[in-house]
Design a protein around this motif. Sequence first.
Motif, PDB file in Angstrom:
ATOM      1  N   PRO A 107       0.831  -1.208   0.000  1.00 34.93           N
ATOM      2  CA  PRO A 107       0.000   0.000   0.000  1.00 34.93           C
ATOM      3  C   PRO A 107       0.864   1.256   0.000  1.00 34.93           C
ATOM      4  O   PRO A 107       1.959   1.275   0.578  1.00 34.93           O
ATOM      5  N   ALA A 108       0.401   2.303  -0.639  1.00 37.26           N
ATOM      6  CA  ALA A 108       1.097   3.591  -0.593  1.00 37.26           C
ATOM      7  C   ALA A 108       1.075   4.132   0.832  1.00 37.26           C
ATOM      8  O   ALA A 108       0.119   3.911   1.582  1.00 37.26           O
ATOM      9  N   GLY A 109       2.155   4.806   1.223  1.00 40.66           N
ATOM     10  CA  GLY A 109       2.227   5.399   2.556  1.00 40.66           C
ATOM     11  C   GLY A 109       2.862   4.512   3.602  1.00 40.66           C
ATOM     12  O   GLY A 109       3.130   4.953   4.721  1.00 40.66           O
ATOM     13  N   LEU A 110       3.117   3.247   3.267  1.00 44.08           N
ATOM     14  CA  LEU A 110       3.734   2.312   4.211  1.00 44.08           C
ATOM     15  C   LEU A 110       5.199   2.128   3.837  1.00 44.08           C
ATOM     16  O   LEU A 110       5.515   1.685   2.728  1.00 44.08           O
ATOM     17  N   ALA A 111       6.101   2.486   4.756  1.00 47.28           N
ATOM     18  CA  ALA A 111       7.531   2.296   4.508  1.00 47.28           C
ATOM     19  C   ALA A 111       7.847   0.807   4.473  1.00 47.28           C
ATOM     20  O   ALA A 111       7.197   0.010   5.159  1.00 47.28           O
ATOM     21  N   VAL A 112       8.846   0.414   3.677  1.00 48.54           N
ATOM     22  CA  VAL A 112       9.157  -1.008   3.578  1.00 48.54           C
ATOM     23  C   VAL A 112       9.874  -1.513   4.821  1.00 48.54           C
ATOM     24  O   VAL A 112       9.825  -2.705   5.126  1.00 48.54           O
ATOM     25  N   LEU A 122       6.884  -2.307   6.654  1.00 47.81           N
ATOM     26  CA  LEU A 122       6.179  -3.472   6.131  1.00 47.81           C
ATOM     27  C   LEU A 122       6.849  -4.772   6.554  1.00 47.81           C
ATOM     28  O   LEU A 122       6.171  -5.703   6.980  1.00 47.81           O
ATOM     29  N   ILE A 123       8.177  -4.840   6.450  1.00 48.52           N
ATOM     30  CA  ILE A 123       8.848  -6.110   6.743  1.00 48.52           C
ATOM     31  C   ILE A 123       8.732  -6.467   8.222  1.00 48.52           C
ATOM     32  O   ILE A 123       8.487  -7.631   8.581  1.00 48.52           O
ATOM     33  N   GLU A 124       8.859  -5.475   9.117  1.00 45.34           N
ATOM     34  CA  GLU A 124       8.705  -5.760  10.551  1.00 45.34           C
ATOM     35  C   GLU A 124       7.270  -6.187  10.869  1.00 45.34           C
ATOM     36  O   GLU A 124       7.032  -7.090  11.683  1.00 45.34           O
ATOM     37  N   VAL A 139      13.646  -8.348  -0.709  1.00 46.74           N
ATOM     38  CA  VAL A 139      14.513  -8.603  -1.862  1.00 46.74           C
ATOM     39  C   VAL A 139      14.949  -7.275  -2.479  1.00 46.74           C
ATOM     40  O   VAL A 139      16.068  -7.117  -2.945  1.00 46.74           O
ATOM     41  N   HIS A 140      14.066  -6.297  -2.458  1.00 47.46           N
ATOM     42  CA  HIS A 140      14.336  -4.966  -2.991  1.00 47.46           C
ATOM     43  C   HIS A 140      13.457  -3.989  -2.222  1.00 47.46           C
ATOM     44  O   HIS A 140      12.798  -4.368  -1.251  1.00 47.46           O
ATOM     45  N   ARG A 141      13.442  -2.737  -2.636  1.00 48.51           N
ATOM     46  CA  ARG A 141      12.683  -1.728  -1.906  1.00 48.51           C
ATOM     47  C   ARG A 141      11.812  -0.916  -2.846  1.00 48.51           C
ATOM     48  O   ARG A 141      12.078  -0.825  -4.039  1.00 48.51           O
ATOM     49  N   LEU A 142      10.780  -0.321  -2.275  1.00 51.45           N
ATOM     50  CA  LEU A 142       9.960   0.672  -2.958  1.00 51.45           C
ATOM     51  C   LEU A 142       9.884   1.890  -2.062  1.00 51.45           C
ATOM     52  O   LEU A 142       9.870   1.765  -0.823  1.00 51.45           O
ATOM     53  N   ASP A 143       9.837   3.082  -2.661  1.00 53.93           N
ATOM     54  CA  ASP A 143       9.678   4.293  -1.866  1.00 53.93           C
ATOM     55  C   ASP A 143       8.375   4.225  -1.075  1.00 53.93           C
ATOM     56  O   ASP A 143       7.412   3.553  -1.478  1.00 53.93           O
ATOM     57  N   ARG A 144       8.330   4.952   0.014  1.00 59.36           N
ATOM     58  CA  ARG A 144       7.164   4.909   0.901  1.00 59.36           C
ATOM     59  C   ARG A 144       5.860   5.227   0.167  1.00 59.36           C
ATOM     60  O   ARG A 144       4.832   4.587   0.384  1.00 59.36           O
ATOM     61  N   GLU A 145       5.890   6.220  -0.715  1.00 62.15           N
ATOM     62  CA  GLU A 145       4.666   6.636  -1.399  1.00 62.15           C
ATOM     63  C   GLU A 145       4.358   5.798  -2.641  1.00 62.15           C
ATOM     64  O   GLU A 145       3.332   5.996  -3.276  1.00 62.15           O
ATOM     65  N   THR A 146       5.257   4.904  -3.016  1.00 56.85           N
ATOM     66  CA  THR A 146       5.034   4.048  -4.181  1.00 56.85           C
ATOM     67  C   THR A 146       4.253   2.801  -3.768  1.00 56.85           C
ATOM     68  O   THR A 146       4.567   2.177  -2.761  1.00 56.85           O
ATOM     69  N   SER A 147       3.254   2.450  -4.549  1.00 59.88           N
ATOM     70  CA  SER A 147       2.479   1.235  -4.289  1.00 59.88           C
ATOM     71  C   SER A 147       2.915   0.149  -5.260  1.00 59.88           C
ATOM     72  O   SER A 147       3.649   0.394  -6.207  1.00 59.88           O
ATOM     73  N   GLY A 148       2.458  -1.079  -5.006  1.00 56.37           N
ATOM     74  CA  GLY A 148       2.654  -2.147  -5.973  1.00 56.37           C
ATOM     75  C   GLY A 148       3.538  -3.293  -5.541  1.00 56.37           C
ATOM     76  O   GLY A 148       3.798  -3.496  -4.348  1.00 56.37           O
ATOM     77  N   CYS A 149       4.019  -4.047  -6.532  1.00 53.00           N
ATOM     78  CA  CYS A 149       4.678  -5.339  -6.325  1.00 53.00           C
ATOM     79  C   CYS A 149       6.003  -5.225  -5.582  1.00 53.00           C
ATOM     80  O   CYS A 149       6.937  -4.554  -6.042  1.00 53.00           O
ATOM     81  N   LEU A 150       6.089  -5.913  -4.448  1.00 50.55           N
ATOM     82  CA  LEU A 150       7.295  -5.941  -3.628  1.00 50.55           C
ATOM     83  C   LEU A 150       7.613  -7.388  -3.283  1.00 50.55           C
ATOM     84  O   LEU A 150       6.755  -8.107  -2.758  1.00 50.55           O
ATOM     85  N   MET A 151       8.850  -7.814  -3.550  1.00 49.49           N
ATOM     86  CA  MET A 151       9.236  -9.208  -3.296  1.00 49.49           C
ATOM     87  C   MET A 151       9.828  -9.380  -1.895  1.00 49.49           C
ATOM     88  O   MET A 151      10.677  -8.584  -1.469  1.00 49.49           O
ATOM     89  N   ILE A 152       9.399 -10.440  -1.218  1.00 46.96           N
ATOM     90  CA  ILE A 152       9.901 -10.821   0.105  1.00 46.96           C
ATOM     91  C   ILE A 152      10.401 -12.258   0.014  1.00 46.96           C
ATOM     92  O   ILE A 152       9.647 -13.161  -0.369  1.00 46.96           O
ATOM     93  N   ARG A 160      19.326 -14.776  -2.193  1.00 45.97           N
ATOM     94  CA  ARG A 160      20.549 -14.662  -2.997  1.00 45.97           C
ATOM     95  C   ARG A 160      20.237 -14.815  -4.484  1.00 45.97           C
ATOM     96  O   ARG A 160      20.767 -14.076  -5.320  1.00 45.97           O
ATOM     97  N   HIS A 161      19.358 -15.771  -4.814  1.00 44.97           N
ATOM     98  CA  HIS A 161      19.019 -16.016  -6.219  1.00 44.97           C
ATOM     99  C   HIS A 161      18.344 -14.785  -6.835  1.00 44.97           C
ATOM    100  O   HIS A 161      18.736 -14.334  -7.925  1.00 44.97           O
ATOM    101  N   LEU A 162      17.333 -14.231  -6.164  1.00 42.05           N
ATOM    102  CA  LEU A 162      16.588 -13.111  -6.724  1.00 42.05           C
ATOM    103  C   LEU A 162      17.453 -11.855  -6.829  1.00 42.05           C
ATOM    104  O   LEU A 162      17.355 -11.103  -7.808  1.00 42.05           O
ATOM    105  N   GLN A 163      18.309 -11.627  -5.832  1.00 42.15           N
ATOM    106  CA  GLN A 163      19.181 -10.452  -5.903  1.00 42.15           C
ATOM    107  C   GLN A 163      20.226 -10.602  -6.997  1.00 42.15           C
ATOM    108  O   GLN A 163      20.591  -9.619  -7.651  1.00 42.15           O
TER     109      GLN A 163
END
Length: 312
Positions: A107-112, A122-124, A139-152, A160-163
Amino acid sequence: MQNGCFGVHFVHVDENHAGQRIDNFLLGRLKGVPKSRVYRILRKGEVRVNGSRAKAEYRLQVGDAVRIPPIRVAEREVSAGPSPKLQQLLEQNIVYEDAGFLVINKPAGLAVHGGSGVSQGLIESLRATRPSAPFLELVHRLDRETSGCLMIAKKRSMLRHLQEEMRASRVVKVYQALCCGRWPKGMKRISAPLRKNELKSGERIVKVDPDGKVSVTHFQVLHRYHAATLLEVALETGRTHQIRVHCQFAGCPLAGDEKYGVDDCNRQMRQKGLRRMFLHAAQLQVHLPGDQVVEIRSPLPDDLASFLTTLE
């Protein structure tokens, strides 16, 4: 804070920590212990792996027995944790999951992650929602205001494989972005090196700089509005704020971008109902071990989709 003390204890390494440097492993386990103290017990040989001294750069292997000496730690106050509403929101926003990793529609507004005034990201929150999960890492990051696909990642081997796939530019990342003004006709690719800078205030800002890192972004116009352009953006490299700075470089900064945007455009967009930066991670395509290809899509969220109707 209260002080506590760990006695001598042994940890047997499983696949979730195989390949990790022992110094990073200890820093993760000994929360509240100063980094200097962790490196001191390593130098003095108080930490043993399979009965032998281990240097900081040693990489753990499955089955290693790690001896951790008695050490006093400062116990941090326990945070309240995520609310039941946030826990439910996170679980409902998981758009793909298998044994190795999951993709969440952030969701937008939630820090990763927590930090910089954010107690829990989000991760905690996801770890608190799944307390029995042995391993959950961004696996990577999105800015706080950016919404969408985030890999965990759910396993260190998958992390290691995804990075590595991202470093080799084999992960397809596609965004939807609304920029201010009319995107230049024929501009489908920007190759402009980016460099991080730190202002006197401590704020970090990214600029196009000949001495920066190679940065390449691909653009396709989806729709032209009167004073804005909807773009599909694909990343060839994944630098911090890459899309935002490359759009600024093209003379069409993102709508609602408070750091790299234009005040007049942002004000007009707010008057029309835009409440945040218009940037959404819409699609991921990844190659998993064994050559399986997974493609995940996240539709434009309701707030952004409904805003576009006001521009028609």
